[in-house]
Scaffold this motif. Sequence first.
Motif, PDB file in Angstrom:
ATOM      1  N   GLU A  56      31.612  37.316  45.623  1.00 44.87           N
ATOM      2  CA  GLU A  56      32.255  36.037  45.929  1.00 44.87           C
ATOM      3  C   GLU A  56      31.581  35.356  47.117  1.00 44.87           C
ATOM      4  OE1 GLU A  56      34.820  34.229  44.847  1.00 44.87           O
ATOM      5  OE2 GLU A  56      35.805  35.474  43.336  1.00 44.87           O
ATOM      6  N   LYS A 102      33.316  39.168  35.716  1.00 45.41           N
ATOM      7  CA  LYS A 102      33.809  38.296  36.782  1.00 45.41           C
ATOM      8  C   LYS A 102      32.728  37.310  37.217  1.00 45.41           C
ATOM      9  CE  LYS A 102      35.185  38.501  41.655  1.00 45.41           C
ATOM     10  NZ  LYS A 102      36.237  37.485  41.592  1.00 45.41           N
ATOM     11  N   LYS A 106      32.541  33.218  36.864  1.00 43.41           N
ATOM     12  CA  LYS A 106      32.341  32.340  38.020  1.00 43.41           C
ATOM     13  C   LYS A 106      31.200  31.350  37.768  1.00 43.41           C
ATOM     14  CE  LYS A 106      35.370  33.568  41.142  1.00 43.41           C
ATOM     15  NZ  LYS A 106      36.309  32.597  41.757  1.00 43.41           N
ATOM     16  N   GLN A 213      39.352  33.826  50.915  1.00 45.38           N
ATOM     17  CA  GLN A 213      39.542  33.571  49.495  1.00 45.38           C
ATOM     18  C   GLN A 213      38.881  34.654  48.634  1.00 45.38           C
ATOM     19  OE1 GLN A 213      38.411  29.595  48.424  1.00 45.38           O
ATOM     20  NE2 GLN A 213      39.810  28.627  49.874  1.00 45.38           N
ATOM     21  N   SER A 217      41.178  36.751  45.968  1.00 47.51           N
ATOM     22  CA  SER A 217      40.868  36.773  44.536  1.00 47.51           C
ATOM     23  C   SER A 217      40.456  38.165  44.073  1.00 47.51           C
ATOM     24  CB  SER A 217      39.752  35.768  44.236  1.00 47.51           C
ATOM     25  OG  SER A 217      38.549  36.129  44.881  1.00 47.51           O
ATOM     26  N   SER A 218      39.767  38.910  44.933  1.00 52.33           N
ATOM     27  CA  SER A 218      39.360  40.270  44.569  1.00 52.33           C
ATOM     28  C   SER A 218      40.563  41.205  44.483  1.00 52.33           C
ATOM     29  CB  SER A 218      38.344  40.802  45.589  1.00 52.33           C
ATOM     30  OG  SER A 218      37.184  40.011  45.613  1.00 52.33           O
ATOM     31  N   GLN A 220      43.599  40.287  43.682  1.00 51.45           N
ATOM     32  CA  GLN A 220      44.297  39.921  42.451  1.00 51.45           C
ATOM     33  C   GLN A 220      43.632  40.568  41.243  1.00 51.45           C
ATOM     34  OE1 GLN A 220      44.144  35.640  42.635  1.00 51.45           O
ATOM     35  NE2 GLN A 220      46.073  35.477  43.762  1.00 51.45           N
ATOM     36  N   LEU A 221      42.307  40.527  41.200  1.00 50.14           N
ATOM     37  CA  LEU A 221      41.590  41.133  40.084  1.00 50.14           C
ATOM     38  C   LEU A 221      41.761  42.640  40.081  1.00 50.14           C
ATOM     39  CD1 LEU A 221      39.757  40.895  37.655  1.00 50.14           C
ATOM     40  CD2 LEU A 221      37.793  40.830  39.201  1.00 50.14           C
ATOM     41  N   GLU A 319      39.859  33.266  32.240  1.00 53.71           N
ATOM     42  CA  GLU A 319      39.832  32.311  33.341  1.00 53.71           C
ATOM     43  C   GLU A 319      38.891  31.144  33.047  1.00 53.71           C
ATOM     44  OE1 GLU A 319      38.863  34.406  36.872  1.00 53.71           O
ATOM     45  OE2 GLU A 319      40.513  35.853  36.685  1.00 53.71           O
TER      46      GLU A 319
END
Length: 409
Positions: A56, A102, A106, A213, A217-218, A220-221, A319
């Motif tokens: 990320e 992932k 992105k 962020q 997000s990591s 959550q994944l 996503e």
Amino acid sequence: MAAKRLTTILFLFPILLLILLMALYPTASWQAGVRGLAIWWDVLFPSLFPFFVISEVLLGFGIVHFLGKLLDPLMKPAFRIPGSGGFVLAMGFASGYPVSAKLATKLRQQGLVSRIEGERLVAFTTSSDPIFLIGAVSVGFFGNPKLAGVLALAHYGSAVLLGLIMRFYGPADAEPPIVTGTPAKGSVVKLALQAMHEARLADGRSLGELLRQAIVSSLQLMAVVGGLVVFFSVILEILTASGMMNSLYVAVQHLLPLAGLPSGLAEPLMGGLFEVTLGARASAAPEGIPLIYKAAAAAFILSWGGLSVHAQVASILNEADLRYVPFLLARLLHAVLAAGVLLILWKPLMDVAPTWIWLPEGGLEASGSPYVWSAVTSGLQTFLLIIVVLFILSFLVKIMRWIRAKRAL
């Protein structure tokens, strides 16, 4: 309307069956859930989470755009994907599933790849991480360091071969990716630096905000990954406790001899259908079966990935507008290719394979801090090695193009 009602009923029936089996076998369900949670917490979380955060941050800093310009000469003609796919390829091979899904998602969200390119990319870059393949499977489960080389070559070599095959997936006039920024003139390195600078300006987030962020997000994944690992661990356990898996074993035992394979591989293959770790461990267990066939089963299972990994990838692909079916078909093809490559290369490679292999001091455990530390360090080393190799190959391609252009003049 009737079709939707039928689909709902078809989905409702297995869910009700699972609820019933969990009620009938509460102890097995509980133990499987605890075991799945332990695998997630002890192994998956500490080994995958750093890669999620790092990827990320690298995306936010424009490193992917920088590598994309440098690797375009290689990735586009070989795999029909932009150079930024080289970053996904290196990170996916280094850190294992589902990191590449992932990253491909992105890139699609940022408009760096088209829909077809994203599906093509995630299809062949999803693989096992090297420390699991070498340390856990070859050394830990099989107790045979000589197996590491042939198993790694079969797994990663067939993934590259799959990438060359997947370049024919999708129409030749597929939608081009959206390109941001103004074109620049100059050397490749200058263009790469400018692309990175423009991407950083377009992102606009401060380092603190970018890191925050990335962590959110990591996390959550990782929660999704953990939930799916526990879920499929429970499913496999209650199916085994209820005897349903035995019926599947018997059915597969009758099919394997038709393919020229020992019927004793039915249990590991069915276990690997659901979960890669359980299947890989079971593939080393059957007695009286030649090692070549057990290794081929392990290669098949590692490349298939298990339904747990499939569910993780499918949830990530949702996503964006990337479809799951191409990934599913690619996993089947990768599994067959890996097993086939191993059977072909078994004799020549096993005769010359070294009898030693590097392991961390004190050995390697299938869980706990030794495995996690080895997974992270070897993953970063593998990532850097693959990036260097891709850059060298890309540079050689540019040199060959320059020589051809000079000769044409």
